[in-house]
Motif scaffolding. Structure first.
Motif, PDB file in Angstrom:
ATOM      1  N   GLN A 102     -47.298  33.441  -6.981  1.00 35.32           N
ATOM      2  CA  GLN A 102     -47.351  34.935  -7.578  1.00 35.32           C
ATOM      3  C   GLN A 102     -48.047  34.848  -9.089  1.00 35.32           C
ATOM      4  N   GLN A 103     -47.868  33.739  -9.665  1.00 35.80           N
ATOM      5  CA  GLN A 103     -48.165  33.743 -11.076  1.00 35.80           C
ATOM      6  C   GLN A 103     -49.110  32.403 -11.189  1.00 35.80           C
ATOM      7  N   THR A 104     -49.823  32.340 -12.201  1.00 33.06           N
ATOM      8  CA  THR A 104     -50.730  30.717 -12.662  1.00 33.06           C
ATOM      9  C   THR A 104     -49.742  29.796 -12.884  1.00 33.06           C
ATOM     10  N   PRO A 105     -49.671  28.872 -12.102  1.00 33.02           N
ATOM     11  CA  PRO A 105     -49.111  27.685 -12.618  1.00 33.02           C
ATOM     12  C   PRO A 105     -49.914  26.645 -13.950  1.00 33.02           C
ATOM     13  N   LEU A 106     -49.147  26.743 -15.019  1.00 31.38           N
ATOM     14  CA  LEU A 106     -49.689  26.003 -15.953  1.00 31.38           C
ATOM     15  C   LEU A 106     -49.457  24.383 -15.755  1.00 31.38           C
ATOM     16  N   GLN A 107     -48.430  24.414 -15.116  1.00 29.98           N
ATOM     17  CA  GLN A 107     -48.133  22.711 -14.924  1.00 29.98           C
ATOM     18  C   GLN A 107     -47.351  22.589 -13.601  1.00 29.98           C
ATOM     19  N   ALA A 108     -47.573  21.596 -12.804  1.00 28.98           N
ATOM     20  CA  ALA A 108     -46.887  21.166 -11.874  1.00 28.98           C
ATOM     21  C   ALA A 108     -46.727  19.734 -11.493  1.00 28.98           C
ATOM     22  N   ARG A 109     -45.420  19.564 -11.092  1.00 30.87           N
ATOM     23  CA  ARG A 109     -45.059  18.063 -11.201  1.00 30.87           C
ATOM     24  C   ARG A 109     -44.482  17.985  -9.779  1.00 30.87           C
ATOM     25  N   LEU A 110     -44.736  16.772  -8.992  1.00 30.80           N
ATOM     26  CA  LEU A 110     -44.259  16.194  -7.878  1.00 30.80           C
ATOM     27  C   LEU A 110     -42.692  15.558  -8.066  1.00 30.80           C
ATOM     28  N   HIS A 111     -41.749  15.597  -6.977  1.00 30.90           N
ATOM     29  CA  HIS A 111     -40.541  15.057  -7.298  1.00 30.90           C
ATOM     30  C   HIS A 111     -40.866  13.606  -7.257  1.00 30.90           C
ATOM     31  N   PRO A 112     -40.157  13.003  -8.488  1.00 31.34           N
ATOM     32  CA  PRO A 112     -40.382  11.256  -8.499  1.00 31.34           C
ATOM     33  C   PRO A 112     -39.442  10.485  -7.634  1.00 31.34           C
ATOM     34  N   GLY A 113     -38.595  11.013  -6.851  1.00 33.00           N
ATOM     35  CA  GLY A 113     -37.681  10.404  -6.072  1.00 33.00           C
ATOM     36  C   GLY A 113     -38.119   9.923  -4.581  1.00 33.00           C
ATOM     37  N   SER A 114     -39.311  10.311  -4.374  1.00 34.50           N
ATOM     38  CA  SER A 114     -39.713  10.129  -2.728  1.00 34.50           C
ATOM     39  C   SER A 114     -41.437   9.508  -3.059  1.00 34.50           C
ATOM     40  N   SER A 115     -41.711   8.570  -2.011  1.00 36.45           N
ATOM     41  CA  SER A 115     -42.830   8.227  -1.849  1.00 36.45           C
ATOM     42  C   SER A 115     -43.870   9.099  -1.247  1.00 36.45           C
ATOM     43  N   LYS A 116     -43.403  10.106  -0.449  1.00 36.52           N
ATOM     44  CA  LYS A 116     -44.285  11.124  -0.003  1.00 36.52           C
ATOM     45  C   LYS A 116     -43.415  12.422  -0.295  1.00 36.52           C
ATOM     46  N   PRO A 117     -43.548  12.892  -1.590  1.00 36.53           N
ATOM     47  CA  PRO A 117     -42.907  14.028  -1.734  1.00 36.53           C
ATOM     48  C   PRO A 117     -43.437  15.355  -1.278  1.00 36.53           C
ATOM     49  N   SER A 118     -42.470  16.339  -1.198  1.00 36.94           N
ATOM     50  CA  SER A 118     -42.935  17.612  -0.486  1.00 36.94           C
ATOM     51  C   SER A 118     -42.497  18.617  -1.568  1.00 36.94           C
ATOM     52  N   LEU A 119     -41.597  18.179  -2.413  1.00 37.21           N
ATOM     53  CA  LEU A 119     -40.805  19.263  -3.469  1.00 37.21           C
ATOM     54  C   LEU A 119     -41.915  18.883  -4.777  1.00 37.21           C
ATOM     55  N   CYS A 120     -41.888  19.955  -5.385  1.00 37.59           N
ATOM     56  CA  CYS A 120     -42.641  20.018  -6.829  1.00 37.59           C
ATOM     57  C   CYS A 120     -42.104  21.214  -7.681  1.00 37.59           C
ATOM     58  N   LEU A 121     -41.820  20.848  -9.110  1.00 44.11           N
ATOM     59  CA  LEU A 121     -41.710  21.752 -10.108  1.00 44.11           C
ATOM     60  C   LEU A 121     -42.937  22.264 -10.728  1.00 44.11           C
ATOM     61  N   ALA A 122     -43.009  23.599 -10.688  1.00 43.10           N
ATOM     62  CA  ALA A 122     -44.045  24.416 -11.220  1.00 43.10           C
ATOM     63  C   ALA A 122     -43.536  25.224 -12.173  1.00 43.10           C
ATOM     64  N   CYS A 123     -44.345  25.220 -13.330  1.00 48.57           N
ATOM     65  CA  CYS A 123     -44.070  26.031 -14.649  1.00 48.57           C
ATOM     66  C   CYS A 123     -45.250  27.249 -14.773  1.00 48.57           C
ATOM     67  N   PRO A 124     -44.929  28.354 -14.107  1.00 46.68           N
ATOM     68  CA  PRO A 124     -45.837  29.441 -14.229  1.00 46.68           C
ATOM     69  C   PRO A 124     -46.223  30.056 -15.959  1.00 46.68           C
ATOM     70  N   LEU A 125     -47.182  30.858 -15.918  1.00 46.28           N
ATOM     71  CA  LEU A 125     -47.598  31.362 -17.012  1.00 46.28           C
ATOM     72  C   LEU A 125     -46.522  32.290 -17.635  1.00 46.28           C
ATOM     73  N   SER A 126     -45.933  33.368 -17.004  1.00 46.04           N
ATOM     74  CA  SER A 126     -45.163  34.532 -17.711  1.00 46.04           C
ATOM     75  C   SER A 126     -43.839  34.300 -16.778  1.00 46.04           C
ATOM     76  N   CYS A 127     -43.272  33.322 -16.073  1.00 44.56           N
ATOM     77  CA  CYS A 127     -41.989  33.832 -15.524  1.00 44.56           C
ATOM     78  C   CYS A 127     -41.229  32.294 -15.539  1.00 44.56           C
ATOM     79  N   THR A 128     -40.104  32.309 -14.738  1.00 43.43           N
ATOM     80  CA  THR A 128     -39.433  31.095 -14.746  1.00 43.43           C
ATOM     81  C   THR A 128     -39.968  30.103 -14.046  1.00 43.43           C
ATOM     82  N   PRO A 129     -39.482  28.705 -14.562  1.00 43.70           N
ATOM     83  CA  PRO A 129     -39.852  27.446 -13.666  1.00 43.70           C
ATOM     84  C   PRO A 129     -39.168  27.687 -12.170  1.00 43.70           C
ATOM     85  N   MET A 130     -39.990  27.029 -11.282  1.00 40.42           N
ATOM     86  CA  MET A 130     -39.673  27.130 -10.119  1.00 40.42           C
ATOM     87  C   MET A 130     -39.635  25.762  -9.263  1.00 40.42           C
ATOM     88  N   ILE A 131     -38.712  25.595  -8.259  1.00 44.55           N
ATOM     89  CA  ILE A 131     -38.935  24.254  -7.257  1.00 44.55           C
ATOM     90  C   ILE A 131     -39.515  24.774  -5.874  1.00 44.55           C
TER      91      ILE A 131
END
Length: 552
Positions: A111-140
């Protein structure tokens, strides 16, 4: 680098621009875990081998194109083993790609533009990511199910879905857009969030519960938050133009268990006081970095691969400056580039190489300016400032010097030597996925475009028409007017289906014979010369004749 051959008087950090990469307009960069591949605005670059510094060749190993996305890329993130890459774009999309096949695995729209997105570092083929949108709270975000878990950015506020009406408002009534920085811990058990109130929240990545809070002196907005490679230090870049380094006091692999034990010991405290007490046992301030004279803002600060250096780019317009500090807090180097603003920065995981991106979309590779130190390669080598007369020993050139006869051998010749066991690189000693790791991409040849093939056919046909008369004459006659052997020089063109004759270059022995016959002309050469001229006259000037015996 090999620390045994580095001059101790020279720092292990880059000094000069060694190379630059130019391919369209580049905006963001990211190294893979080994530093053998570099993703630049969705372009992959790789070196010729693992030994030289990366990007030395600047060859494109793979180019991925998303037909569904025409917006600029905001961030790039590799998975731990380099098999996948996550891309966030300005069209509010998150795309997960398979690097080997070059195919897109999934694509979701937020719903918002993600300024930064990072994959979960604990898996070789991760499906979870951490996104930091422009004007709302970070989300997994779960990329498989598209489930979204919003994280808290303040202890007094609960996480809510983005709503334009619930945006923060300033005292003058205008709406403020304050992006929030967040990052995973080393193994992804915790998420560290830096908010606009100058606080660091430690959040459980599974249930989203706030486990601790660390207030930052000054209370300024946190713009960047980055962990070192080994997870021992945490870096924050605040709006007060200060870069702060915190030491991580939690065990890397059992962070949740350590927090539970500390929480039980602080049962007499409640609410914010308990979170602050837990935060003091999680992080402690280690160093602060700033430019006390110019008071510049910092852009894309990060650690070196070994965590010994801290680097930050100047956010001032019109200058490309990179500041390098040691971990003790001393400014050791200022790298000055072209008069172009710096927008992104990355340090190579294992080598003293920094890659920066300018506002014009050019990538600059900063490397160390090495000086030759021959004494590092031979222990008995002596460097001389000027020439000196050398006096040799009496037994220096003997097969067995007297000095070696006296010494006994300390080598156990019966000891077995292990040539099978491979020692792990200490920089990657924590990796248990080395078998699945992708370090290089194979080179795949591409087929010619049809337009290029048509141009080749046209040029071949023109060559055939222009050499038609010449080739006909050379087929029928030889140097002395005799018939030539067709097996000696014909070249068959499969594309056109015709035969084009090309004369063969004479050998050195033939050239020597020509030189001798030029010096001593014989009757046979004169007759051959006459015959050759007559043959040329009969061809009405349309033939090509090469006489090996005459000098004309």
């Amino acid at each position: 680098m090999n620390t045994s051959i580095i001059d101790p008087l020279q720092g292990d950090f880059p000094e000069v621009i060694e190379e630059y990469l130019e391919h369209g307009v580049m905006k963001c960069i990211a190294f893979n875990r080994r530093g053998t591949l570099l993703a630049v605005s969705f372009l992959f670059l790789h070196p010729n081998s693992a030994e030289p510094p990366p990007c030395r060749s600047g060859g494109i190993a793979k180019e991925l194109r998303d037909n569904d996305c025409s917006s600029p890329i905001t961030s790039i993130c590799w998975s731990k083993c380099g098999n996948r890459i996550l891309v966030s774009a300005a069209d509010k999309s998150l795309s997960l790609w398979d690097v080997s096949s070059g195919k897109r695995i999934t694509r979701i729209v937020l719903q918002q533009t993600p300024l930064q997105a990072r994959l979960h570092p604990g898996s070789s083929k991760p499906s979870l990511c951490l996104a930091c949108p422009l004007s709302c709270t970070p989300m997994i975000v779960d990329l498989n199910t598209e489930d979204t878990t919003y994280l808290q950015v303040s202890v007094s506020e609960k996480p809510t879905e983005p709503n334009p009406a619930s945006r923060n408002k300033c005292s003058d009534g205008s709406t403020s857009f304050t992006p929030t920085a967040a990052c995973f811990s080393k193994y992804g058990n915790l998420v560290y969030v830096g908010n606009s109130k100058g606080e660091i929240l430690v959040i459980d990545s599974k249930d989203g519960e706030v486990r601790a809070m660390v207030p930052i002196s000054g209370g300024s907005v946190v713009k960047n938050i980055v962990f070192s490679r080994n997870g021992q230090y945490l870096l924050t870049n605040s709006n007060d133009r200060v870069i702060r380094i915190y030491e991580n006091l939690l065990p890397p692999k059992d962070e949740i268990g350590a927090l539970n034990e500390m929480n039980e010991s602080l049962s007499d405290l409640n609410g914010v006081e308990r979170l602050k007490a837990l935060g003091s046992k999680c992080l402690t301030l280690f160093r602060e970095f700033q430019d006390a004279i110019t008071k510049v803002h910092w852009k894309a600060p990060c650690f070196s691969g070994d965590g010994e250096w801290v680097v930050g780019g100047s956010a001032s317009k019109g200058e490309h400056k990179i500041y390098i500090w040691d971990r003790a807090g001393h400014l050791v180097k200022i790298l000055e580039g072209p008069k172009e603003a710096l927008i992104d920065l990355a340090w190579h995981p294992v080598r003293p190489i920094v890659v920066s991106v300018s506002l014009n979309g050019i990538v600059y590779i900063w490397a160390k300016d090495y000086t030759e130190n021959w004494s590092a390669f031979a222990p008995d080598f002596k460097e001389l400032e000027e020439n000196e007369e050398y006096v040799e020993r009496e037994d220096e050139f003997d097969l067995v010097p007297e000095s070696e006869k006296v010494k006994g051998s300390n080598v156990n010749e019966d000891e077995e030597i292990d040539i099978v066991t491979v020692e792990k690189d200490p920089a990657f000693s924590d990796s248990d996925m080395s078998q699945e790791e992708l370090c290089f991409l194979p080179a795949s040849p591409c087929r010619d475009v049809l337009e290029q093939q048509y141009k080749f056919l046209e040029s071949s046909s023109k060559l055939m028409d222009s050499n038609n008369s010449e080739s006909t004459f050379s087929e029928e006659t030889g140097a002395n007017g005799h018939t030539m052997n067709h097996a000696s020089s014909p070249v068959e063109d499969d594309a056109v289906g015709t035969r084009i004759k090309r004369k063969r270059k004479p050998s050195e022995k033939v050239l020597e014979l020509q030189a001798e016959k030029v010096k001593k002309p014989s009757k046979s050469s004169k007759s051959s010369k006459t015959k050759s001229k007559s043959l040329f006259d009969e061809s009405n000037g349309n033939g090509f004749y090469y006489d090996e015996l005459s000098d004309e």
